[in-house]
Design a protein around this motif. Structure first.
Motif, PDB file in Angstrom:
ATOM      1  N   PRO A 107       0.722  -1.123   0.016  1.00  0.00           N
ATOM      2  CA  PRO A 107       0.038   0.171  -0.131  1.00  0.00           C
ATOM      3  C   PRO A 107       0.931   1.280  -0.092  1.00  0.00           C
ATOM      4  CG  PRO A 107      -0.857  -1.511   1.723  1.00  0.00           C
ATOM      5  CD  PRO A 107       0.568  -2.140   1.221  1.00  0.00           C
ATOM      6  N   SER A 108       2.081   1.175   0.388  1.00  0.00           N
ATOM      7  CA  SER A 108       2.871   2.526   0.477  1.00  0.00           C
ATOM      8  C   SER A 108       3.215   2.963  -0.924  1.00  0.00           C
ATOM      9  CB  SER A 108       4.155   2.189   1.195  1.00  0.00           C
ATOM     10  OG  SER A 108       4.948   1.021   0.440  1.00  0.00           O
ATOM     11  N   ALA A 109       2.943   2.088  -1.972  1.00  0.00           N
ATOM     12  CA  ALA A 109       3.215   2.809  -3.513  1.00  0.00           C
ATOM     13  C   ALA A 109       2.138   3.561  -3.764  1.00  0.00           C
ATOM     14  CB  ALA A 109       3.481   1.384  -4.445  1.00  0.00           C
ATOM     15  N   ILE A 110       1.123   3.569  -2.957  1.00  0.00           N
ATOM     16  CA  ILE A 110      -0.102   4.305  -3.495  1.00  0.00           C
ATOM     17  C   ILE A 110      -0.072   6.005  -3.549  1.00  0.00           C
ATOM     18  CG2 ILE A 110      -2.598   4.929  -2.891  1.00  0.00           C
ATOM     19  CD1 ILE A 110      -3.129   2.294  -1.995  1.00  0.00           C
ATOM     20  N   LEU A 111       0.845   6.301  -2.164  1.00  0.00           N
ATOM     21  CA  LEU A 111       1.086   7.942  -2.323  1.00  0.00           C
ATOM     22  C   LEU A 111       1.892   8.344  -3.254  1.00  0.00           C
ATOM     23  CD1 LEU A 111       0.879   8.179   1.470  1.00  0.00           C
ATOM     24  CD2 LEU A 111      -0.874   8.728  -0.059  1.00  0.00           C
ATOM     25  N   PRO A 112       3.003   7.748  -3.761  1.00  0.00           N
ATOM     26  CA  PRO A 112       3.823   8.136  -4.823  1.00  0.00           C
ATOM     27  C   PRO A 112       3.006   8.443  -5.881  1.00  0.00           C
ATOM     28  CG  PRO A 112       5.148   6.706  -3.337  1.00  0.00           C
ATOM     29  CD  PRO A 112       3.594   6.773  -2.915  1.00  0.00           C
ATOM     30  N   PHE A 113       2.324   7.211  -6.330  1.00  0.00           N
ATOM     31  CA  PHE A 113       1.538   7.103  -7.677  1.00  0.00           C
ATOM     32  C   PHE A 113       0.620   8.259  -7.649  1.00  0.00           C
ATOM     33  CE2 PHE A 113      -2.953   5.954  -8.915  1.00  0.00           C
ATOM     34  CZ  PHE A 113      -2.538   5.595 -10.262  1.00  0.00           C
ATOM     35  N   ALA A 114      -0.160   8.516  -6.541  1.00  0.00           N
ATOM     36  CA  ALA A 114      -0.976   9.460  -6.422  1.00  0.00           C
ATOM     37  C   ALA A 114      -0.258  11.105  -6.750  1.00  0.00           C
ATOM     38  CB  ALA A 114      -1.854   9.728  -4.918  1.00  0.00           C
ATOM     39  N   ALA A 115       0.743  10.926  -6.099  1.00  0.00           N
ATOM     40  CA  ALA A 115       1.498  12.558  -6.626  1.00  0.00           C
ATOM     41  C   ALA A 115       1.937  12.766  -7.785  1.00  0.00           C
ATOM     42  CB  ALA A 115       2.668  12.554  -5.523  1.00  0.00           C
ATOM     43  N   ILE A 116       2.554  11.718  -8.420  1.00  0.00           N
ATOM     44  CA  ILE A 116       2.953  11.851  -9.770  1.00  0.00           C
ATOM     45  C   ILE A 116       1.728  11.836 -10.701  1.00  0.00           C
ATOM     46  CG2 ILE A 116       4.200  10.539 -11.616  1.00  0.00           C
ATOM     47  CD1 ILE A 116       6.051   9.458  -9.391  1.00  0.00           C
ATOM     48  N   SER A 117       0.823  11.148 -10.369  1.00  0.00           N
ATOM     49  CA  SER A 117      -0.390  10.988 -11.366  1.00  0.00           C
ATOM     50  C   SER A 117      -1.371  12.276 -11.362  1.00  0.00           C
ATOM     51  CB  SER A 117      -1.150   9.867 -11.112  1.00  0.00           C
ATOM     52  OG  SER A 117      -0.683   8.533 -11.423  1.00  0.00           O
ATOM     53  N   GLY A 118      -1.268  12.805  -9.979  1.00  0.00           N
ATOM     54  CA  GLY A 118      -1.839  13.925  -9.804  1.00  0.00           C
ATOM     55  C   GLY A 118      -1.293  15.294 -10.683  1.00  0.00           C
ATOM     56  N   LEU A 119      -0.183  15.248 -10.999  1.00  0.00           N
ATOM     57  CA  LEU A 119       0.315  16.575 -11.559  1.00  0.00           C
ATOM     58  C   LEU A 119      -0.607  16.538 -12.958  1.00  0.00           C
ATOM     59  CD1 LEU A 119       4.063  15.754 -11.182  1.00  0.00           C
ATOM     60  CD2 LEU A 119       2.670  17.667 -10.053  1.00  0.00           C
ATOM     61  N   LEU A 120      -0.821  15.498 -13.557  1.00  0.00           N
ATOM     62  CA  LEU A 120      -1.972  15.529 -14.776  1.00  0.00           C
ATOM     63  C   LEU A 120      -3.147  15.710 -14.863  1.00  0.00           C
ATOM     64  CD1 LEU A 120       0.529  13.328 -16.845  1.00  0.00           C
ATOM     65  CD2 LEU A 120       0.657  15.820 -16.784  1.00  0.00           C
ATOM     66  N   ASP A 121      -3.732  14.455 -13.781  1.00  0.00           N
ATOM     67  CA  ASP A 121      -4.962  14.619 -13.604  1.00  0.00           C
ATOM     68  C   ASP A 121      -5.447  13.742 -12.624  1.00  0.00           C
ATOM     69  OD1 ASP A 121      -7.625  14.606 -14.507  1.00  0.00           O
ATOM     70  OD2 ASP A 121      -7.671  12.559 -15.789  1.00  0.00           O
ATOM     71  N   VAL A 122      -6.551  14.097 -11.822  1.00  0.00           N
ATOM     72  CA  VAL A 122      -7.075  13.642 -10.407  1.00  0.00           C
ATOM     73  C   VAL A 122      -7.960  12.479 -10.619  1.00  0.00           C
ATOM     74  CG1 VAL A 122      -8.401  13.856  -8.409  1.00  0.00           C
ATOM     75  CG2 VAL A 122      -6.734  15.692  -9.378  1.00  0.00           C
ATOM     76  N   ASP A 123      -8.535  12.461 -11.776  1.00  0.00           N
ATOM     77  CA  ASP A 123      -9.533  11.244 -11.986  1.00  0.00           C
ATOM     78  C   ASP A 123      -8.795   9.848 -12.169  1.00  0.00           C
ATOM     79  OD1 ASP A 123     -11.581  13.159 -12.201  1.00  0.00           O
ATOM     80  OD2 ASP A 123     -11.509  13.334 -14.595  1.00  0.00           O
ATOM     81  N   ALA A 124      -7.515   9.921 -12.728  1.00  0.00           N
ATOM     82  CA  ALA A 124      -6.920   8.645 -12.988  1.00  0.00           C
ATOM     83  C   ALA A 124      -6.689   8.053 -11.570  1.00  0.00           C
ATOM     84  CB  ALA A 124      -5.687   8.821 -13.500  1.00  0.00           C
ATOM     85  N   VAL A 125      -6.497   8.813 -10.509  1.00  0.00           N
ATOM     86  CA  VAL A 125      -5.912   8.441  -9.185  1.00  0.00           C
ATOM     87  C   VAL A 125      -7.307   7.927  -8.677  1.00  0.00           C
ATOM     88  CG1 VAL A 125      -5.177   9.198  -7.036  1.00  0.00           C
ATOM     89  CG2 VAL A 125      -4.150  10.075  -8.900  1.00  0.00           C
ATOM     90  N   VAL A 126      -8.424   8.560  -8.599  1.00  0.00           N
ATOM     91  CA  VAL A 126      -9.714   8.135  -8.196  1.00  0.00           C
ATOM     92  C   VAL A 126     -10.011   6.800  -8.821  1.00  0.00           C
ATOM     93  CG1 VAL A 126     -11.925   8.714  -7.971  1.00  0.00           C
ATOM     94  CG2 VAL A 126     -10.362  10.617  -7.534  1.00  0.00           C
ATOM     95  N   LEU A 127      -9.736   6.855  -9.948  1.00  0.00           N
ATOM     96  CA  LEU A 127     -10.375   5.304 -10.592  1.00  0.00           C
ATOM     97  C   LEU A 127      -9.418   4.255  -9.827  1.00  0.00           C
ATOM     98  CD1 LEU A 127     -11.217   6.596 -14.169  1.00  0.00           C
ATOM     99  CD2 LEU A 127     -12.898   5.599 -12.489  1.00  0.00           C
ATOM    100  N   ALA A 128      -8.130   4.442 -10.200  1.00  0.00           N
ATOM    101  CA  ALA A 128      -7.279   3.429  -9.724  1.00  0.00           C
ATOM    102  C   ALA A 128      -7.459   2.933  -8.407  1.00  0.00           C
ATOM    103  CB  ALA A 128      -5.775   3.954  -9.937  1.00  0.00           C
ATOM    104  N   ILE A 129      -7.562   3.696  -7.481  1.00  0.00           N
ATOM    105  CA  ILE A 129      -7.961   3.683  -6.059  1.00  0.00           C
ATOM    106  C   ILE A 129      -9.328   2.691  -5.927  1.00  0.00           C
ATOM    107  CG2 ILE A 129      -8.397   4.649  -3.861  1.00  0.00           C
ATOM    108  CD1 ILE A 129      -6.263   6.556  -4.401  1.00  0.00           C
ATOM    109  N   SER A 130     -10.099   3.265  -6.707  1.00  0.00           N
ATOM    110  CA  SER A 130     -11.289   2.600  -6.693  1.00  0.00           C
ATOM    111  C   SER A 130     -11.563   1.195  -7.162  1.00  0.00           C
ATOM    112  CB  SER A 130     -12.587   3.255  -7.336  1.00  0.00           C
ATOM    113  OG  SER A 130     -12.196   3.291  -8.788  1.00  0.00           O
ATOM    114  N   ARG A 131     -10.476   1.059  -7.851  1.00  0.00           N
ATOM    115  CA  ARG A 131     -10.419  -0.539  -8.375  1.00  0.00           C
ATOM    116  C   ARG A 131      -9.583  -1.456  -7.433  1.00  0.00           C
ATOM    117  NH1 ARG A 131     -10.546  -0.507 -14.718  1.00  0.00           N
ATOM    118  NH2 ARG A 131     -12.177   1.153 -14.762  1.00  0.00           N
ATOM    119  N   LEU A 132      -8.818  -1.001  -6.586  1.00  0.00           N
ATOM    120  CA  LEU A 132      -8.222  -1.827  -5.469  1.00  0.00           C
ATOM    121  C   LEU A 132      -9.145  -2.509  -4.837  1.00  0.00           C
ATOM    122  CD1 LEU A 132      -5.475   0.876  -4.169  1.00  0.00           C
ATOM    123  CD2 LEU A 132      -5.254  -1.067  -5.825  1.00  0.00           C
ATOM    124  N   PRO A 133      -8.667  -3.647  -4.351  1.00  0.00           N
ATOM    125  CA  PRO A 133      -9.558  -4.585  -3.686  1.00  0.00           C
ATOM    126  C   PRO A 133     -10.045  -4.016  -2.326  1.00  0.00           C
ATOM    127  CG  PRO A 133      -7.680  -5.915  -4.252  1.00  0.00           C
ATOM    128  CD  PRO A 133      -7.342  -4.429  -4.870  1.00  0.00           C
TER     129      PRO A 133
END
Length: 75
Positions: free
Chosen positions: A8-34
């Motif tokens: 789970p510690s990989a989620i925050l760096p992913f969110a920071a990098i992806s958030g530079l371009l778009d927030v929707d991608a982060v929300v969708l990716a997190i919503s698909r986690l088990p």
């Protein structure tokens, strides 16, 4: 993929990098986690929103110059 390798510690760096371009991608990716921890999911979304806001302000400053910064009170 990153959460399987780093946990789970990989989620925050992913969110920071992806958030530079778009927030929707982060929300969708997190919503698909088990079953992401609720606090971690909320932190990731807030981090993505913050990164998105900073990147948009930087883009406005680069393209609009000092006048845009003065309009938005960032100078």
């Amino acid at each position: 993929v990153a959460t399987r390798k780093f946990g789970p510690s990989a989620i925050l760096p992913f969110a920071a990098i992806s958030g530079l371009l778009d927030v929707d991608a982060v929300v969708l990716a997190i919503s698909r986690l088990p079953q992401p921890p609720a606090q971690l999911a909320a932190d990731a979304v807030l981090l993505a929103v913050a990164a998105d806001t900073v990147s948009k302000c930087a883009l406005a400053a680069l393209l609009g110059g000092r006048r845009i910064l003065l309009i938005f009170g960032l100078a």
